[in-house]
Design a protein around this motif. Structure first.
Motif, PDB file in Angstrom:
ATOM      1  N   TRP A  53      -4.788   5.029  15.704  1.00  0.00           N
ATOM      2  CA  TRP A  53      -5.255   6.714  15.567  1.00  0.00           C
ATOM      3  C   TRP A  53      -3.789   7.389  15.675  1.00  0.00           C
ATOM      4  CZ3 TRP A  53      -8.139  10.128  14.090  1.00  0.00           C
ATOM      5  CH2 TRP A  53      -8.150  11.431  14.422  1.00  0.00           C
ATOM      6  N   SER A  54      -3.004   7.104  16.547  1.00  0.00           N
ATOM      7  CA  SER A  54      -1.914   8.022  16.827  1.00  0.00           C
ATOM      8  C   SER A  54      -0.781   8.088  15.597  1.00  0.00           C
ATOM      9  CB  SER A  54      -0.993   7.761  17.731  1.00  0.00           C
ATOM     10  OG  SER A  54      -0.518   6.369  17.861  1.00  0.00           O
ATOM     11  N   GLY A  55      -0.869   7.061  14.711  1.00  0.00           N
ATOM     12  CA  GLY A  55      -0.112   6.703  13.560  1.00  0.00           C
ATOM     13  C   GLY A  55       1.261   6.053  14.168  1.00  0.00           C
ATOM     14  N   THR A  56       1.246   5.833  15.516  1.00  0.00           N
ATOM     15  CA  THR A  56       2.727   5.238  15.953  1.00  0.00           C
ATOM     16  C   THR A  56       2.713   3.946  15.668  1.00  0.00           C
ATOM     17  OG1 THR A  56       1.745   5.314  18.256  1.00  0.00           O
ATOM     18  CG2 THR A  56       2.811   7.362  17.595  1.00  0.00           C
ATOM     19  N   ARG A  57       1.771   3.117  15.664  1.00  0.00           N
ATOM     20  CA  ARG A  57       1.793   1.676  15.649  1.00  0.00           C
ATOM     21  C   ARG A  57       1.206   1.281  14.249  1.00  0.00           C
ATOM     22  NH1 ARG A  57       0.004  -2.026  20.482  1.00  0.00           N
ATOM     23  NH2 ARG A  57       1.592  -3.328  19.187  1.00  0.00           N
ATOM     24  N   ILE A  58       1.937   0.545  13.571  1.00  0.00           N
ATOM     25  CA  ILE A  58       1.730  -0.073  12.181  1.00  0.00           C
ATOM     26  C   ILE A  58       2.159  -1.539  12.184  1.00  0.00           C
ATOM     27  CG2 ILE A  58       2.305   0.214  10.073  1.00  0.00           C
ATOM     28  CD1 ILE A  58       2.625   3.357   9.945  1.00  0.00           C
ATOM     29  N   ASP A  59       1.119  -2.202  11.357  1.00  0.00           N
ATOM     30  CA  ASP A  59       1.526  -3.744  11.168  1.00  0.00           C
ATOM     31  C   ASP A  59       1.034  -4.152   9.679  1.00  0.00           C
ATOM     32  OD1 ASP A  59       0.562  -6.691  13.125  1.00  0.00           O
ATOM     33  OD2 ASP A  59       2.349  -6.306  11.755  1.00  0.00           O
ATOM     34  N   TYR A  60       1.790  -4.916   9.261  1.00  0.00           N
ATOM     35  CA  TYR A  60       1.718  -5.421   8.018  1.00  0.00           C
ATOM     36  C   TYR A  60       1.598  -6.938   8.028  1.00  0.00           C
ATOM     37  CZ  TYR A  60       3.035  -0.780   6.484  1.00  0.00           C
ATOM     38  OH  TYR A  60       3.393   0.530   6.364  1.00  0.00           O
ATOM     39  N   ALA A  61       0.626  -7.330   7.033  1.00  0.00           N
ATOM     40  CA  ALA A  61       0.602  -8.875   6.680  1.00  0.00           C
ATOM     41  C   ALA A  61       2.038  -9.259   6.035  1.00  0.00           C
ATOM     42  CB  ALA A  61      -0.478  -9.082   5.887  1.00  0.00           C
ATOM     43  N   ASN A  62       2.239 -10.340   6.103  1.00  0.00           N
ATOM     44  CA  ASN A  62       3.680 -10.925   5.357  1.00  0.00           C
ATOM     45  C   ASN A  62       3.352 -10.767   3.788  1.00  0.00           C
ATOM     46  OD1 ASN A  62       4.984 -11.727   7.937  1.00  0.00           O
ATOM     47  ND2 ASN A  62       4.234 -13.556   7.730  1.00  0.00           N
ATOM     48  N   SER A  63       2.259 -10.869   3.444  1.00  0.00           N
ATOM     49  CA  SER A  63       2.005 -10.752   1.952  1.00  0.00           C
ATOM     50  C   SER A  63       2.391  -9.551   1.300  1.00  0.00           C
ATOM     51  CB  SER A  63       0.887 -11.405   1.574  1.00  0.00           C
ATOM     52  OG  SER A  63      -0.190 -10.392   2.324  1.00  0.00           O
ATOM     53  N   VAL A  64       2.252  -8.494   2.039  1.00  0.00           N
ATOM     54  CA  VAL A  64       2.636  -7.290   1.583  1.00  0.00           C
ATOM     55  C   VAL A  64       3.848  -6.523   2.271  1.00  0.00           C
ATOM     56  CG1 VAL A  64       0.388  -7.007   0.708  1.00  0.00           C
ATOM     57  CG2 VAL A  64       0.846  -5.913   3.046  1.00  0.00           C
ATOM     58  N   LYS A  65       4.225  -7.199   3.164  1.00  0.00           N
ATOM     59  CA  LYS A  65       5.532  -6.409   4.204  1.00  0.00           C
ATOM     60  C   LYS A  65       6.409  -6.142   3.113  1.00  0.00           C
ATOM     61  CE  LYS A  65       5.673  -7.642   8.104  1.00  0.00           C
ATOM     62  NZ  LYS A  65       5.863  -8.516   9.462  1.00  0.00           N
ATOM     63  N   GLY A  66       7.211  -4.825   3.266  1.00  0.00           N
ATOM     64  CA  GLY A  66       8.243  -4.564   2.398  1.00  0.00           C
ATOM     65  C   GLY A  66       8.033  -4.054   1.151  1.00  0.00           C
ATOM     66  N   ARG A  67       6.751  -4.219   0.616  1.00  0.00           N
ATOM     67  CA  ARG A  67       6.336  -3.456  -0.602  1.00  0.00           C
ATOM     68  C   ARG A  67       5.112  -2.447  -0.250  1.00  0.00           C
ATOM     69  NH1 ARG A  67       2.786  -6.514  -3.837  1.00  0.00           N
ATOM     70  NH2 ARG A  67       2.230  -8.485  -2.932  1.00  0.00           N
ATOM     71  N   SER A  68       4.552  -2.411   0.600  1.00  0.00           N
ATOM     72  CA  SER A  68       3.358  -1.615   1.139  1.00  0.00           C
ATOM     73  C   SER A  68       3.640  -0.503   2.219  1.00  0.00           C
ATOM     74  CB  SER A  68       2.111  -2.405   1.163  1.00  0.00           C
ATOM     75  OG  SER A  68       1.849  -3.385   0.349  1.00  0.00           O
ATOM     76  N   THR A  69       3.072   0.676   2.149  1.00  0.00           N
ATOM     77  CA  THR A  69       3.198   1.442   3.273  1.00  0.00           C
ATOM     78  C   THR A  69       1.648   1.856   3.621  1.00  0.00           C
ATOM     79  OG1 THR A  69       5.253   2.150   2.517  1.00  0.00           O
ATOM     80  CG2 THR A  69       3.949   3.582   4.196  1.00  0.00           C
ATOM     81  N   ILE A  70       1.220   1.761   4.749  1.00  0.00           N
ATOM     82  CA  ILE A  70      -0.073   2.345   5.218  1.00  0.00           C
ATOM     83  C   ILE A  70       0.232   3.578   5.994  1.00  0.00           C
ATOM     84  CG2 ILE A  70       0.011   1.115   7.421  1.00  0.00           C
ATOM     85  CD1 ILE A  70      -3.161   1.136   7.173  1.00  0.00           C
ATOM     86  N   SER A  71      -0.418   4.728   5.769  1.00  0.00           N
ATOM     87  CA  SER A  71      -0.139   6.132   6.372  1.00  0.00           C
ATOM     88  C   SER A  71      -1.622   6.787   6.665  1.00  0.00           C
ATOM     89  CB  SER A  71       0.746   6.795   5.475  1.00  0.00           C
ATOM     90  OG  SER A  71       0.230   7.227   4.283  1.00  0.00           O
ATOM     91  N   ARG A  72      -1.723   7.869   7.309  1.00  0.00           N
ATOM     92  CA  ARG A  72      -2.713   8.606   7.677  1.00  0.00           C
ATOM     93  C   ARG A  72      -2.706   9.972   7.737  1.00  0.00           C
ATOM     94  NH1 ARG A  72      -5.599   5.975  12.356  1.00  0.00           N
ATOM     95  NH2 ARG A  72      -7.153   7.492  11.763  1.00  0.00           N
TER      96      ARG A  72
END
Length: 129
Positions: A53-72
């Motif tokens: 909720w704070s946007g301060t913690r983010i995690d990605y799967a290896n399959s998309v890490k480095g080429r994807s960005t989640i934001s809110r």
């Protein structure tokens, strides 16, 4: 209850970029963590990215890490997933998910589908070669 609606899917070519949006409505005053998942034909649902909720913690799967960005954008009650360098293997139905969190849980996020309470209907993404 929180209702989620995804948008931004469609047909793209390999190498293109795409930004998916997930708009929340209903009890949007609720604090919620959010995540993106996808399911390709004949495959299990796959976690892609999660954001607190704070946007301060983010995690990605290896399959998309480095080429994807989640934001809110909390002001717009919208969560985004920017995906670059798309490949045909990225073809799937992409769904966003949300889970209400207490005031002390603003840094929580989940990486499993079972952790989330609310789901959107999904957006189809097809990547042609």
């Amino acid at each position: 209850q929180i209702q989620l609606v995804e948008s931004g899917g469609g047909l793209v070519q390999a190498g293109d970029s795409l930004r998916l949006s997930c708009a929340a409505s209903g009890r949007t005053s609720t604090r919620y963590a959010a995540g993106w998942f996808r399911q390709a034909p004949g495959k299990e649902r796959e976690f892609l990215a999660g954001i607190s909720w704070s946007g301060t913690r983010i995690d990605y799967a290896n399959s998309v890490k480095g080429r994807s960005t989640i934001s809110r954008d909390s002001g717009k009650n919208t969560v985004y997933l920017q995906m670059n360098s798309l490949e045909p293997e990225d073809t799937a139905v992409y769904s966003c998910a949300a889970k209400g969190v207490p005031p002390y849980g603003t840094t929580w996020y989940g990486t499993s589908a079972g952790w989330y309470d609310h789901w959107g209907q999904g957006a189809h993404v097809t990547v042609s070669s």
